[in-house]
Scaffold this motif. Structure first.
Motif, PDB file in Angstrom:
ATOM      1  N   SER A 112      30.312  79.910  32.089  1.00  0.00           N
ATOM      2  CA  SER A 112      31.493  79.184  31.408  1.00  0.00           C
ATOM      3  C   SER A 112      30.409  77.602  31.405  1.00  0.00           C
ATOM      4  N   PRO A 113      30.181  77.092  29.977  1.00  0.00           N
ATOM      5  CA  PRO A 113      29.733  75.703  30.088  1.00  0.00           C
ATOM      6  C   PRO A 113      30.385  74.657  30.819  1.00  0.00           C
ATOM      7  N   ASP A 114      31.498  74.857  30.923  1.00  0.00           N
ATOM      8  CA  ASP A 114      32.270  73.788  31.620  1.00  0.00           C
ATOM      9  C   ASP A 114      32.041  73.831  33.208  1.00  0.00           C
ATOM     10  N   PRO A 115      31.363  72.702  33.902  1.00  0.00           N
ATOM     11  CA  PRO A 115      31.043  72.947  35.145  1.00  0.00           C
ATOM     12  C   PRO A 115      32.234  73.172  36.115  1.00  0.00           C
ATOM     13  N   ASP A 116      33.455  72.978  35.720  1.00  0.00           N
ATOM     14  CA  ASP A 116      34.791  72.749  36.523  1.00  0.00           C
ATOM     15  C   ASP A 116      35.536  74.045  36.130  1.00  0.00           C
ATOM     16  N   ALA A 117      34.924  75.041  35.336  1.00  0.00           N
ATOM     17  CA  ALA A 117      35.613  76.009  34.801  1.00  0.00           C
ATOM     18  C   ALA A 117      36.054  76.961  36.258  1.00  0.00           C
ATOM     19  N   PHE A 118      35.246  77.153  36.951  1.00  0.00           N
ATOM     20  CA  PHE A 118      35.702  78.237  38.170  1.00  0.00           C
ATOM     21  C   PHE A 118      34.747  77.569  39.331  1.00  0.00           C
ATOM     22  N   SER A 119      35.516  77.680  40.476  1.00  0.00           N
ATOM     23  CA  SER A 119      34.805  78.062  41.701  1.00  0.00           C
ATOM     24  C   SER A 119      35.059  79.416  42.170  1.00  0.00           C
ATOM     25  N   ASP A 120      36.220  79.943  42.008  1.00  0.00           N
ATOM     26  CA  ASP A 120      36.655  81.321  42.336  1.00  0.00           C
ATOM     27  C   ASP A 120      36.469  82.079  41.231  1.00  0.00           C
ATOM     28  N   PRO A 121      35.478  82.807  40.699  1.00  0.00           N
ATOM     29  CA  PRO A 121      35.304  83.443  39.501  1.00  0.00           C
ATOM     30  C   PRO A 121      36.477  84.501  39.581  1.00  0.00           C
ATOM     31  N   GLU A 122      36.917  85.497  40.495  1.00  0.00           N
ATOM     32  CA  GLU A 122      37.891  86.289  40.401  1.00  0.00           C
ATOM     33  C   GLU A 122      39.223  85.851  39.733  1.00  0.00           C
ATOM     34  N   ALA A 123      39.331  84.623  40.487  1.00  0.00           N
ATOM     35  CA  ALA A 123      40.730  84.070  40.004  1.00  0.00           C
ATOM     36  C   ALA A 123      40.579  83.514  38.792  1.00  0.00           C
ATOM     37  N   PHE A 124      39.573  83.074  38.389  1.00  0.00           N
ATOM     38  CA  PHE A 124      39.247  82.519  36.905  1.00  0.00           C
ATOM     39  C   PHE A 124      39.454  83.696  35.866  1.00  0.00           C
ATOM     40  N   LEU A 125      39.023  84.853  36.291  1.00  0.00           N
ATOM     41  CA  LEU A 125      39.067  86.010  35.511  1.00  0.00           C
ATOM     42  C   LEU A 125      40.512  86.475  35.305  1.00  0.00           C
ATOM     43  N   ALA A 126      41.222  86.511  36.722  1.00  0.00           N
ATOM     44  CA  ALA A 126      42.532  87.018  36.736  1.00  0.00           C
ATOM     45  C   ALA A 126      43.419  86.086  35.848  1.00  0.00           C
ATOM     46  N   GLY A 127      43.098  84.749  35.865  1.00  0.00           N
ATOM     47  CA  GLY A 127      44.163  83.791  35.327  1.00  0.00           C
ATOM     48  C   GLY A 127      44.289  83.890  34.047  1.00  0.00           C
ATOM     49  N   SER A 128      45.388  83.450  33.382  1.00  0.00           N
ATOM     50  CA  SER A 128      45.623  83.653  31.754  1.00  0.00           C
ATOM     51  C   SER A 128      44.562  82.726  31.188  1.00  0.00           C
ATOM     52  N   PHE A 129      44.349  83.190  29.871  1.00  0.00           N
ATOM     53  CA  PHE A 129      43.351  82.366  28.997  1.00  0.00           C
ATOM     54  C   PHE A 129      44.001  81.755  27.788  1.00  0.00           C
ATOM     55  N   GLN A 130      43.798  80.468  27.524  1.00  0.00           N
ATOM     56  CA  GLN A 130      44.072  80.036  26.499  1.00  0.00           C
ATOM     57  C   GLN A 130      43.111  80.343  25.388  1.00  0.00           C
ATOM     58  N   ARG A 131      41.780  80.225  25.542  1.00  0.00           N
ATOM     59  CA  ARG A 131      40.734  80.771  24.903  1.00  0.00           C
ATOM     60  C   ARG A 131      40.242  82.283  25.422  1.00  0.00           C
TER      61      ARG A 131
END
Lengths: 255, 226
Positions: A112-131
């Motif tokens: 993700s171009p956003d540096p703050d998008a994730f530190s825990d990739p699995e949580a990022f993936l599992a989380g709901s997406f607006q986009r």
């Protein structure tokens, strides 16, 4: 006047016949998987400097190039993003036997171009997406297939599948993420390295998917094409391997 | 529904909505282009014709940037609470409206410019309001133009490929339209399925256009004999 015209005409014919004969180099047409774009550019520059041959490169998804080759597209070398399609071409008798080899092993990355998008990739993936999340189309692009395998292994495929956007190739997938239209996406690590992009990056562990074994093969029509043969040899040279490695690929130790 | 039927349904829905939207937007625009003497007429006509000459990738690329979260349109839609448009059905409608604009406007513009000004003057002396004149005089006269515009817009939107590939994201049931599905089938060497969809599309397009020509031919013949 007529005589001059005639001799000019003869000279032109002579030139047309002689020029190709005088040039020592031959030409090879490469069909290259989209993820290998930047690496091929660097390799091609070196190749042009060190040989007299010229090369013409077409990029596309492995699936598209494969379909084109099966329909008689005039390529000399196929550099796929997988092993399966070069094998199929070999089985169909469209390649020169014993020329197929692994030129690179692809590395998948979540980005993700956003540096703050994730530190825990699995949580990022599992989380709901607006986009949505972008992957390359698993049916046509091997990086997409690897991404699908990784998500399946993480137990997230079922949940995410419906909302995924599918790039036609890994290049389009990258574009979906880079323009911010997808919040993140599974792309090729090499794209990040060559594009000098930062943001949040997760190098997907290789045990989460089948290895992305990228194989090259000489196509049957290029059996006697010195430029194509030279390119195949060049790909195995230490110089070429160093370039490939520096672009974010793994390599097999033995060739 | 099987994936193929949902793809076909989605594509028909996209074409129908696009055609409806374009008839509503395109009619006043075409009327203005056909009758106005304003200096902006030629520049606007050129803008309307752009999708005819531009590769769909140009339109797709700019729409992806404009409608994305950093783009001006994207910022606006987000501010309105609509989110961003790429990868949504609404986004495909917006793209298709732009992409098919000349296919609605140009036939209408042609037919409007042939409407006899005397007829409108006569109607005006009979105290018909401008709107009344338009609906009772112009629209009946322009019927072949409307038919052509509607059919061309519908058929052209059905066949759209480049733009939907660039901004659609190939999501089944949401943005995966017929042309993209055919492309996928060809790339995965699924030629049987590709033939089924591509052949169906070919036959459908031919029938639609032939019907259009038959009907328009009959209308113009009737015009000659009456």
């Amino acid at each position: 006047m007529v005589k001059t015209g005639f001799s000019m005409f003869r000279g032109l014919i002579l030139a047309l016949v002689l020029v190709p004969a005088l040039a020592t180099g031959a030409e090879a047409r490469l069909a290259v998987a989209a993820n290998f774009f930047a690496t091929t550019q660097v390799l091609a520059d070196l190749f042009r400097q060190t040989t007299e041959h010229s090369i013409v490169i077409s990029y596309g998804s492995t699936g598209k190039l494969y379909a084109q080759i099966r329909q008689g597209a005039p390529f000399d070398v196929f550099m796929a993003a997988d092993q399966w399609r070069p094998e199929r071409l070999e089985a169909l008798g469209l390649t020169e036997p014993d020329t197929r080899f692994t030129y690179a092993i692809g590395r998948l990355a979540l980005w993700s171009p956003d540096p703050d998008a994730f530190s825990d990739p699995e949580a990022f993936l599992a989380g709901s997406f607006q986009r949505p999340l972008a992957i390359a189309n698993p049916a046509t692009a091997p990086y997409g297939l690897a991404a699908q395998q990784a998500l399946t292994k993480l137990g997230l495929w079922q949940q995410l599948e419906a909302g995924l956007v599918r790039g036609e190739s890994i290049a389009q997938t990258f574009q979906f993420v880079a323009t911010g239209n997808a919040r993140g996406g599974f792309i090729a690590l090499t794209q990040l390295l060559t594009e000098n992009r930062d943001g949040s990056v997760w190098r997907v562990p290789t045990d989460l998917h089948e290895p992305i074994i990228q194989q090259a093969t000489l196509l049957e029509r290029a059996r006697d094409n010195p430029a194509a043969l030279a390119w195949m040899t060049f790909l195995k040279s230490p110089e070429a391997r160093a370039i490939i490695r520096s672009h974010g690929y793994d390599l097999t130790e033995s060739l | 529904m099987t994936p193929e039927w949902s793809t076909i349904w989605l594509t028909l829905k996209l074409a129908a909505i696009t055609t409806t939207v374009l008839l509503v937007i395109g009619t006043p625009l075409a009327w203005w282009l056909a009758r106005s003497k304003h200096w902006l007429r030629q520049p606007v006509a050129a803008v309307v014709a752009l999708p005819l000459v531009l590769p769909p990738t140009v339109l797709g690329f700019y729409l992806l940037l404009l409608m994305g979260p950093e783009g001006t349109v994207g910022q606006l839609t987000q501010w309105l609470g609509l989110g961003t448009l790429p990868f949504t059905f609404a986004g495909l409608v917006v793209a298709s409206v732009l992409y098919s604009l000349p296919f609605t406007v140009q036939p209408l513009q042609n037919v409007f410019s042939t409407v006899n000004g005397r007829l409108l003057e006569v109607a005006a002396t009979l105290r018909a309001s401008p709107l009344d004149r338009f609906f009772t005089v112009v629209i009946p006269l322009a019927r072949p133009g409307f038919l052509t515009a509607a059919v061309l817009t519908f058929a052209h939107t059905l066949g759209e490929f480049g733009v939907v590939l660039m901004i659609g994201g190939n999501i089944p049931g949401e943005t995966r339209v017929l042309s993209v599905a055919i492309y996928d089938h060809v790339e995965t060497l699924n030629y049987g399925q590709a033939h089924l969809l591509a052949g169906g599309m070919l036959a459908f397009s031919f029938l639609v256009l032939m019907t259009l020509y038959l009907i328009n031919g009959r209308i113009s013949e009737r015009g000659l004999h009456s």
